[in-house]
Design a protein around this motif. Structure first.
Motif, PDB file in Angstrom:
ATOM      1  N   THR A 157      20.820  20.370  -2.681  1.00 21.32           N
ATOM      2  CA  THR A 157      20.162  19.211  -2.082  1.00 21.32           C
ATOM      3  C   THR A 157      18.772  18.978  -2.667  1.00 21.32           C
ATOM      4  O   THR A 157      18.073  18.070  -2.228  1.00 21.32           O
ATOM      5  N   TYR A 158      18.370  19.794  -3.652  1.00 22.78           N
ATOM      6  CA  TYR A 158      17.038  19.625  -4.235  1.00 22.78           C
ATOM      7  C   TYR A 158      17.092  19.967  -5.725  1.00 22.78           C
ATOM      8  O   TYR A 158      17.550  21.052  -6.104  1.00 22.78           O
ATOM      9  N   TYR A 159      16.650  19.044  -6.560  1.00 25.47           N
ATOM     10  CA  TYR A 159      16.608  19.236  -8.004  1.00 25.47           C
ATOM     11  C   TYR A 159      15.184  18.938  -8.498  1.00 25.47           C
ATOM     12  O   TYR A 159      14.550  17.987  -8.029  1.00 25.47           O
ATOM     13  N   THR A 160      14.719  19.764  -9.422  1.00 21.83           N
ATOM     14  CA  THR A 160      13.453  19.523 -10.106  1.00 21.83           C
ATOM     15  C   THR A 160      13.727  19.472 -11.599  1.00 21.83           C
ATOM     16  O   THR A 160      14.321  20.397 -12.157  1.00 21.83           O
ATOM     17  N   VAL A 161      13.324  18.382 -12.257  1.00 21.50           N
ATOM     18  CA  VAL A 161      13.623  18.204 -13.673  1.00 21.50           C
ATOM     19  C   VAL A 161      12.358  17.763 -14.392  1.00 21.50           C
ATOM     20  O   VAL A 161      11.518  17.055 -13.837  1.00 21.50           O
ATOM     21  N   VAL A 162      12.228  18.224 -15.631  1.00 21.05           N
ATOM     22  CA  VAL A 162      11.075  17.878 -16.460  1.00 21.05           C
ATOM     23  C   VAL A 162      11.257  16.481 -17.042  1.00 21.05           C
ATOM     24  O   VAL A 162      12.361  16.087 -17.430  1.00 21.05           O
ATOM     25  N   TYR A 163      10.182  15.744 -17.073  1.00 21.39           N
ATOM     26  CA  TYR A 163      10.183  14.381 -17.611  1.00 21.39           C
ATOM     27  C   TYR A 163      10.796  14.363 -19.017  1.00 21.39           C
ATOM     28  O   TYR A 163      10.452  15.164 -19.879  1.00 21.39           O
ATOM     29  N   GLY A 164      11.762  13.452 -19.221  1.00 26.18           N
ATOM     30  CA  GLY A 164      12.407  13.312 -20.522  1.00 26.18           C
ATOM     31  C   GLY A 164      13.679  14.100 -20.672  1.00 26.18           C
ATOM     32  O   GLY A 164      14.433  13.883 -21.621  1.00 26.18           O
ATOM     33  N   ASN A 165      13.965  15.035 -19.756  1.00 25.68           N
ATOM     34  CA  ASN A 165      15.193  15.825 -19.827  1.00 25.68           C
ATOM     35  C   ASN A 165      16.321  15.107 -19.099  1.00 25.68           C
ATOM     36  O   ASN A 165      16.123  14.094 -18.428  1.00 25.68           O
ATOM     37  N   ASP A 166      17.542  15.677 -19.215  1.00 27.04           N
ATOM     38  CA  ASP A 166      18.706  15.168 -18.500  1.00 27.04           C
ATOM     39  C   ASP A 166      18.950  16.024 -17.255  1.00 27.04           C
ATOM     40  O   ASP A 166      18.600  17.204 -17.228  1.00 27.04           O
ATOM     41  N   VAL A 167      19.573  15.451 -16.248  1.00 24.88           N
ATOM     42  CA  VAL A 167      19.886  16.186 -15.028  1.00 24.88           C
ATOM     43  C   VAL A 167      21.242  15.721 -14.510  1.00 24.88           C
ATOM     44  O   VAL A 167      21.614  14.552 -14.635  1.00 24.88           O
ATOM     45  N   GLU A 221      10.192   7.106 -12.603  1.00 24.16           N
ATOM     46  CA  GLU A 221      10.814   6.140 -11.701  1.00 24.16           C
ATOM     47  C   GLU A 221      12.131   6.653 -11.131  1.00 24.16           C
ATOM     48  O   GLU A 221      12.644   6.112 -10.146  1.00 24.16           O
ATOM     49  N   ASP A 222      12.709   7.707 -11.735  1.00 21.65           N
ATOM     50  CA  ASP A 222      13.954   8.277 -11.223  1.00 21.65           C
ATOM     51  C   ASP A 222      13.717   9.223 -10.052  1.00 21.65           C
ATOM     52  O   ASP A 222      14.666   9.701  -9.429  1.00 21.65           O
ATOM     53  N   ASP A 223      12.450   9.540  -9.775  1.00 27.27           N
ATOM     54  CA  ASP A 223      12.108  10.412  -8.653  1.00 27.27           C
ATOM     55  C   ASP A 223      12.480   9.715  -7.335  1.00 27.27           C
ATOM     56  O   ASP A 223      12.122   8.564  -7.110  1.00 27.27           O
ATOM     57  N   GLY A 224      13.242  10.424  -6.466  1.00 23.65           N
ATOM     58  CA  GLY A 224      13.637   9.817  -5.198  1.00 23.65           C
ATOM     59  C   GLY A 224      14.758  10.583  -4.529  1.00 23.65           C
ATOM     60  O   GLY A 224      15.053  11.739  -4.869  1.00 23.65           O
ATOM     61  N   ILE A 225      15.400   9.950  -3.559  1.00 26.14           N
ATOM     62  CA  ILE A 225      16.485  10.546  -2.783  1.00 26.14           C
ATOM     63  C   ILE A 225      17.791   9.862  -3.174  1.00 26.14           C
ATOM     64  O   ILE A 225      17.876   8.629  -3.200  1.00 26.14           O
ATOM     65  N   TYR A 226      18.821  10.655  -3.450  1.00 24.17           N
ATOM     66  CA  TYR A 226      20.111  10.146  -3.905  1.00 24.17           C
ATOM     67  C   TYR A 226      21.200  10.486  -2.879  1.00 24.17           C
ATOM     68  O   TYR A 226      21.113  11.494  -2.165  1.00 24.17           O
ATOM     69  N   PHE A 227      22.229   9.637  -2.843  1.00 29.96           N
ATOM     70  CA  PHE A 227      23.372   9.840  -1.964  1.00 29.96           C
ATOM     71  C   PHE A 227      24.654   9.657  -2.762  1.00 29.96           C
ATOM     72  O   PHE A 227      24.775   8.712  -3.550  1.00 29.96           O
ATOM     73  N   CYS A 228      25.606  10.565  -2.549  1.00 34.49           N
ATOM     74  CA  CYS A 228      26.935  10.456  -3.156  1.00 34.49           C
ATOM     75  C   CYS A 228      27.887   9.904  -2.096  1.00 34.49           C
ATOM     76  O   CYS A 228      27.912  10.391  -0.958  1.00 34.49           O
TER      77      CYS A 228
END
Length: 445
Positions: A157-167, A221-228
Motif C-alpha cells: 500500500t506504499y511505494y517510494t520511487v526515485v524521480y525518473g525511474n519506473d515503478v 506529478e505522479d505523486d499521489g494515491i492510486y486505486f485498482c
C-alpha cells in the motif's frame, strides 16, 4: 396385529416412523398365582437417519458467511454427523471432532448444519451431509455451491520511487465469473481521475491478463494515491489506497540491523556534498550482537566542490558482552582537479566552443552563425510533396468492398447504359423510317 396364542409374533403393516419405540412381549396363564404378566426383554424398533437438505443450488458471495441447513430425523438418536466436501482441491470429510473451526463450524449431533466462515472461491463445489445411528448411515442429496464475486488484493500500500525511474503498482485480481474490466485511478488532493492507458509511453498494464500498473519515467506529478478497480457481471470492486511517493534522493542508503536483547542509544549518519560533485554510492551498516551496549556512533563525510568520491563503506561490528563508548569518524575535506566535462550541446557541433559565452551576440549575429547549420537541417527535413501518400491518393479511387456500394454502382451503370441505348435505338428507328421511301423508289426503278 397380534397373532394367536400359538403364534405370539407381532406384525406391523405399513410401518412408519411413528411405530418406532421399545416393545415387550408379555404373557400369563391360569397356573401362575400372580396378577402381573411375565414379559421378555425390550425390543427396540427404529430406523436409519433421514437427512434433509436444501435442493436448490446455493449462490454465495465472496468473503461472506454461508450456512447449509441440514435437518435429521432418526430413532434412536444419531451418534455422529459428517460432511463430504468436494471442490477443485479434492474431496475431504469434515466433522465436529476435527479442529477446523477456522474455516467450518457445525456438523455436530446437536447442530448438524454446516457454516462456512468467510467463503472464498475454493469453496465452490458439492456438499453432502451424512448421519449415523445404530441402524446405519444415511446421506442427503447433493448441495451445489457456486461462489460469485471479486477477490482484489494489492502487494503493497506504499511505494517510494526515485524521480525518473519506473515503478510497478502490483494488483492481483480473481473473479467468478471472470473479470471483464480492470481500471486504475489516481487521487491527488480532492480530485480523482482515471488513468489514461492509451498513453502507452507513460503507462502499461491494467488489462485482463496484466492487472498491475507500470508507470514509466516517474515525475513529481505522479505523486499521489492510486486505486485498482475490477468488475464482472456480478459486481464492481475497488482496492484499498496505494500511496506513491516520488523522491529525488538517488544515492544514499542507510541500513541498521540490531539483534534481540541489545541496546543502542543513538546512531547518526550524515553525508554533505557540495554542488557539481559526483558521489556514486555511500552505504553505512551497523551490526550489534546480543547483550551489548553502544551509547553513540557518529559518521560524517564532507566533500568539497569539484571532487569525485568513489563508493565508501563503513562497517562497525561489536562482540557480545562489550561496551563501546562514543566514536566519531570524520573524513577531512579533499580537493582534486575536476574532470573536464564533455558538452554535447548543439553549440559544440556548430564549431562554437561548448563553454563559449554567447550572451554578447545579437540575434542577427547568432542567426548568421547558425545559417549554414539551419540550411543543412532544412534540406534534410524537406520532402518532395509529389511523393507524399496524400498527393498520390488524390488521384486513386479507393476500393469499396461493401455490397450496398457495389449494388448502387451496378444500378448506376445500368441506368447510364439504358439511357444511351435508348437514344441510339430512337435514332436508328428514325434512320430506318427515313430510308424506307428511298429504298421503295429504287426497287420501282
Amino acid at each position: 396385529m397380534i397373532g394367536p396364542i400359538l403364534n405370539p409374533d407381532l406384525i406391523i403393516y405399513n410401518a412408519t416412523t411413528c411405530n418406532s419405540g421399545n416393545y415387550q412381549c408379555c404373557v400369563k396363564n391360569s397356573i401362575v398365582l400372580t396378577i402381573s404378566s411375565v414379559c421378555g426383554n425390550n425390543i427396540l424398533v427404529g430406523y436409519r437417519p433421514i437427512v434433509i437438505v436444501i435442493r436448490e443450488p446455493i449462490v454465495a458471495e465472496y468473503q461472506t458467511r454461508h450456512t447449509i441447513e441440514c435437518s435429521i430425523k432418526a430413532f434412536p438418536n444419531i451418534t455422529s454427523v459428517e460432511w463430504n466436501i468436494t471442490t477443485e482441491a479434492g474431496t475431504k470429510i469434515f466433522s465436529s471432532d476435527e479442529n477446523n473451526l477456522g474455516k467450518y463450524f457445525g456438523s455436530s449431533v446437536t447442530s448438524p448444519s454446516l457454516d462456512i466462515l468467510m467463503a472464498d472461491f475454493t469453496d465452490t463445489g458439492r456438499y453432502i451431509c451424512t448421519a449415523e445411528n445404530i441402524f446405519g448411515k444415511s446421506s442427503s442429496t447433493v448441495v451445489y455451491i457456486q461462489m460469485y464475486g471479486i477477490s482484489l488484493t494489492v502487494s503493497s500500500t506504499y511505494y517510494t520511487v526515485v524521480y525518473g525511474n519506473d515503478v510497478e503498482l502490483k494488483c492481483n485480481i480473481t473473479g467468478r465469473p471472470d473479470i471483464t474490466k480492470v481500471t486504475w485511478s489516481m487521487q491527488k488532493g480532492t480530485g480523482e481521475h482515471q488513468i489514461n492507458m492509451a498513453n502507452i509511453l507513460k503507462y502499461n498494464g491494467s488489462t485482463l491478463s496484466e492487472h498491475s500498473l507500470t508507470i514509466y519515467n516517474v515525475i513529481f506529478e505522479d505523486d499521489g494515491i492510486y486505486f485498482c478497480g475490477a468488475g464482472n457481471s456480478y459486481e464492481n470492486r475497488t482496492s484499498q489506497e496505494i500511496t506513491l511517493t516520488v523522491t529525488s534522493d538517488q544515492t544514499l542508503t542507510t541500513t541498521t540491523a540490531q539483534n534481540p536483547g541489545t541496546t543502542s542509544t543513538s546512531t547518526t549518519s550524515t553525508t554533505i556534498q557540495n554542488p557539481e560533485t559526483t558521489s556514486p554510492t555511500t552505504t553505512s551498516t551497523s551490526t550489534q550482537n546480543p547483550g551489548t551496549t553502544s551509547p553513540s556512533t557518529t559518521s560524517t563525510t564532507t566533500q568539497n566542490p569539484g571532487t569525485t568520491s568513489a563508493s565508501t563503506t563503513s562497517t562497525s561490528t561489536q562482540n557480545p558482552g562489550t561496551v563501546s563508548a562514543s566514536t566519531t569518524l570524520t573524513t577531512p575535506p579533499t580537493t582534486t582537479k575536476p574532470e573536464e566535462i564533455s558538452c554535447q550541446c548543439p553549440c559544440s557541433s556548430l564549431g562554437i566552443g561548448a563553454r563559449q559565452d554567447l550572451s554578447n551576440y545579437t540575434i542577427d549575429e547568432l542567426l548568421e552563425m547558425l545559417a549554414p547549420q539551419l540550411a543543412k537541417v532544412e534540406k534534410e527535413l524537406s520532402v518532395d510533396k509529389s511523393n507524399l501518400s496524400a498527393t498520390i491518393n488524390k488521384r486513386i479511387s479507393a476500393k469499396d468492398e461493401r455490397k450496398s456500394s457495389q449494388s448502387i454502382g451496378i444500378l448506376g451503370i445500368v441506368f447510364i447504359v439504358s439511357v444511351i441505348l435508348g437514344v441510339v435505338i430512337i435514332d436508328l428507328m428514325s434512320i430506318v423510317e427515313f430510308m424506307k421511301p428511298k429504298l421503295k423508289k429504287k426497287r420501282k426503278n
